[in-house]
Enzyme design. Sequence first.
Site, short mmCIF file in Angstrom:
data_model
loop_
_atom_site.label_atom_id
_atom_site.label_comp_id
_atom_site.label_asym_id
_atom_site.label_seq_id
_atom_site.Cartn_x
_atom_site.Cartn_y
_atom_site.Cartn_z
N ASN A 297 -7.00 -2.33 14.80
CA ASN A 297 -8.39 -2.68 14.47
C ASN A 297 -8.49 -3.88 13.53
OD1 ASN A 297 -7.58 -1.63 12.03
ND2 ASN A 297 -9.04 0.07 11.98
N HIS B 171 -6.87 -4.28 10.59
CA HIS B 171 -6.69 -4.05 9.14
C HIS B 171 -5.38 -4.67 8.66
CE1 HIS B 171 -4.58 0.02 10.04
NE2 HIS B 171 -3.70 -0.66 9.35
N ASP C 6 0.81 -1.22 0.00
CA ASP C 6 0.00 0.00 0.00
C ASP C 6 0.85 1.27 0.00
OD1 ASP C 6 0.98 -0.31 2.55
OD2 ASP C 6 -0.96 -0.53 3.52
N GLU D 14 -9.46 -1.69 5.64
CA GLU D 14 -10.01 -1.30 6.94
C GLU D 14 -11.30 -2.07 7.23
OE1 GLU D 14 -8.47 0.53 9.02
OE2 GLU D 14 -7.96 2.53 8.30
C1 GLP Z 1 -0.34 0.79 8.53
C2 GLP Z 1 -0.05 -0.10 7.33
C3 GLP Z 1 -0.21 -1.56 7.66
C4 GLP Z 1 0.49 -1.87 8.97
C5 GLP Z 1 -0.17 -1.08 10.09
C6 GLP Z 1 0.43 -1.36 11.45
O1 GLP Z 1 -1.64 1.25 8.61
N1 GLP Z 1 -0.86 0.20 6.19
O2 GLP Z 1 0.33 -2.33 6.60
O3 GLP Z 1 0.44 -3.24 9.24
O4 GLP Z 1 -0.01 0.30 9.79
O5 GLP Z 1 1.57 -0.57 11.66
P1 GLP Z 1 2.59 -0.76 12.83
O6 GLP Z 1 3.42 -1.93 12.47
O7 GLP Z 1 3.40 0.50 12.84
O8 GLP Z 1 1.81 -0.95 14.07
#
Ligand code: GLP
Length: 239
Positions: A135, A137, A66, A142
């Site tokens: 959450n 995702h 993404d 989402e």
């Molecule tokens: C973002 C990314 C996800 C990732 C998530 C969790 O929203 N789009 O791919 O898994 O954050 O991030 P973190 O690893 O910093 O908690």
Amino acid sequence: MMEIKFIICNDYDEMSHRAAEIFAAQIKENPESVLGLATGSTPVGMYSELASMGLDFSRIKSVNLDEYYPISPKNENSYRYFMNENLFSKVNININNTYVPNGEAADAEKECREYDALIDRLGGIDLQVLGIGPNGHIGFNEPDTELFAGTHVTSLTLSTVEANSRFFSSVDEVPKKAITMGMSSILSAKKIVLLISGKNKHAALKALLDDKITPAVPATFLKLHRDVTVICDKAAYEG
Ligand code: GLP
């Protein structure tokens, strides 16, 4: 029954190490692998360990999950910038073989269609690493009443904007949209490794332990896949 395999580690470093070993084995077994990559703080340790292993990335291809939209690749919070910093600049990968959705695409819908075509052209993803939002995702899929199969433009939930605002100077600067691979693109990967670290991910992890699949927690769709390994730390597992 297809079941998610769980590896419970003592801490973040052990989790990163186990994940790096799986990626290293993939790269050695098939030096032309297509790697599905993720951003966020969770995979940083894995990338840094991978970069120190002296692996040959010269024929590896990568596709990222993404990217914020809109955002410039020069913006330090863009996922393109993140990947260059945390992995691509540290290994001998050909930067032209690394793909991240274009956060500056004039026509975002066209970018999405082209991204799906690109994944097809590459022959699909051999090994995908995922993080998870508090959450539930994955990528930027989402929680919702319906999810998308292919790459699409999505609006970030308020909780995700807030969770990700820690990297920006203020909440207002967090882009409110993103381009993300859809559920089918993720589930088409041959193997998936999901990394979960920290107490604040406990609820998301718990939803993977029972037998239910719901778009309210997108990661639960991983229960439909044949080869998913969750590598988590104790903090996430025990809450
Ligand atoms: C973002 C990314 C996800 C990732 C998530 C969790 O929203 N789009 O791919 O898994 O954050 O991030 P973190 O690893 O910093 O908690």
